[in-house]
Design a protein around this motif. Structure first.
Motif, mmCIF file in Angstrom:
data_model
loop_
_atom_site.group_PDB
_atom_site.id
_atom_site.type_symbol
_atom_site.label_atom_id
_atom_site.label_comp_id
_atom_site.label_asym_id
_atom_site.label_seq_id
_atom_site.Cartn_x
_atom_site.Cartn_y
_atom_site.Cartn_z
ATOM 1 N N ALA A 24 1.884 2.814 -6.963
ATOM 2 C CA ALA A 24 1.387 1.466 -6.057
ATOM 3 C C ALA A 24 0.994 2.052 -4.642
ATOM 4 C CB ALA A 24 2.501 0.795 -5.981
ATOM 5 N N LEU A 25 -0.379 1.863 -4.391
ATOM 6 C CA LEU A 25 -0.860 2.310 -2.910
ATOM 7 C C LEU A 25 -1.342 0.923 -2.371
ATOM 8 C CD1 LEU A 25 -3.421 5.251 -4.176
ATOM 9 C CD2 LEU A 25 -1.122 5.288 -2.785
ATOM 10 N N ARG A 26 -0.885 0.781 -1.164
ATOM 11 C CA ARG A 26 -1.509 -0.392 -0.403
ATOM 12 C C ARG A 26 -2.400 0.220 0.711
ATOM 13 N NH1 ARG A 26 2.297 -4.770 -0.666
ATOM 14 N NH2 ARG A 26 0.912 -5.904 1.296
ATOM 15 N N SER A 27 -3.231 -0.893 0.931
ATOM 16 C CA SER A 27 -4.383 -0.384 1.948
ATOM 17 C C SER A 27 -3.906 -0.183 3.306
ATOM 18 C CB SER A 27 -5.219 -1.669 1.884
ATOM 19 O OG SER A 27 -4.385 -2.871 2.537
ATOM 20 N N ASP A 28 -2.618 -0.561 3.806
ATOM 21 C CA ASP A 28 -2.155 -0.110 4.991
ATOM 22 C C ASP A 28 -1.345 1.277 5.075
ATOM 23 O OD1 ASP A 28 0.387 -0.213 3.684
ATOM 24 O OD2 ASP A 28 1.048 -1.950 4.773
ATOM 25 N N GLY A 29 -1.641 2.241 3.894
ATOM 26 C CA GLY A 29 -1.243 3.631 3.883
ATOM 27 C C GLY A 29 0.228 3.759 2.969
ATOM 28 N N ARG A 30 0.982 2.871 2.748
ATOM 29 C CA ARG A 30 2.158 2.925 2.037
ATOM 30 C C ARG A 30 1.942 2.971 0.771
ATOM 31 N NH1 ARG A 30 5.513 -2.066 3.612
ATOM 32 N NH2 ARG A 30 3.591 -3.046 3.708
ATOM 33 N N ALA A 31 3.024 3.951 0.115
ATOM 34 C CA ALA A 31 2.896 4.392 -1.516
ATOM 35 C C ALA A 31 4.199 4.646 -1.976
ATOM 36 C CB ALA A 31 1.983 5.742 -1.677
ATOM 37 N N TRP A 32 4.224 4.003 -3.109
ATOM 38 C CA TRP A 32 5.399 3.888 -3.952
ATOM 39 C C TRP A 32 5.121 4.510 -5.534
ATOM 40 C CZ3 TRP A 32 3.437 0.061 -1.024
ATOM 41 C CH2 TRP A 32 4.546 -0.336 0.067
ATOM 42 N N MET A 33 6.137 5.354 -5.995
ATOM 43 C CA MET A 33 5.919 5.443 -7.275
ATOM 44 C C MET A 33 7.317 5.057 -8.155
ATOM 45 S SD MET A 33 5.066 8.918 -9.602
ATOM 46 C CE MET A 33 3.507 8.950 -8.911
#
Length: 184
Positions: A56-65
């Motif tokens: 999951a990638l957010r437009s604000d730069g944060r990412a999770w898997m």
């Protein structure tokens, strides 16, 4: 243990993807296993399991898997966390879709990679409580950028060769046009 499979520099590609999310007015992209998009964005080739593995990638730069608990060591060995991706895992008794939605803080505009299983897209839609759309050109354009970034030169035969290799990954074969021109 599987060997690390690095396609090309994932960090610039993920950064470009985040920029494109903002340009499209979207908050979040989800890319699930059984898709080459996950590999293109992270360099990680997840096992083709029915269990959810999802970036999951957010437009604000944060990412999770999020990965099944048994896959966490493999994701770590492939350097997922080195990319600044927060790695989440889930057990058999947990709802991975709800865990991901909670971790990402929810979103009102969510897109998924085009090859995501419909069942997974519907479960993400329920977890986020919003309509989930298709990422479409957002991801395909990035694949083209990543292919070009990996080339040593920009000669026509090199570019066409790289495109033919991508088609082969999808089970398509490019044949020579000379096949149809031999009678001329």
């Amino acid at each position: 243990m599987r060997t690390r499979n690095i396609i090309a520099a994932p960090l610039p590609v993920m950064g470009k993807h985040r920029e494109r999310l903002g340009e499209y007015g979207l908050e979040l992209t989800c890319c699930a296993n059984k898709s080459c998009d996950l590999e293109y964005l992270t360099g990680y080739r997840a096992l083709p399991l029915e269990r959810l593995t999802c970036l999951a990638l957010r437009s604000d730069g944060r990412a999770w898997m999020i990965v099944p608990q048994l896959e966490r060591p493999s994701a770590q060995a492939h350097g997922v966390t080195d990319l600044g991706i927060e790695l989440l895992d889930w057990s058999e008794t947990q709802d991975p879709y709800a865990l991901l939605a909670t971790a990402t803080g929810g979103a009102s505009s969510v897109v998924v990679n085009n090859l995501m299983w419909v069942e997974k897209a519907h479960l993400l839609q329920a977890a986020y409580g919003t309509t989930v759309g298709l990422a479409g050109r957002l991801l395909s354009d990035l694949r083209a950028v990543k292919i070009l970034a990996t080339l040593k030169d920009r000669r026509t035969d090199t570019i066409l060769g790289a495109i033919a290799e991508e088609f082969q990954k999808e089970g398509l074969e490019v044949i020579s046009s000379a096949t149809y021109l031999s009678h001329l």
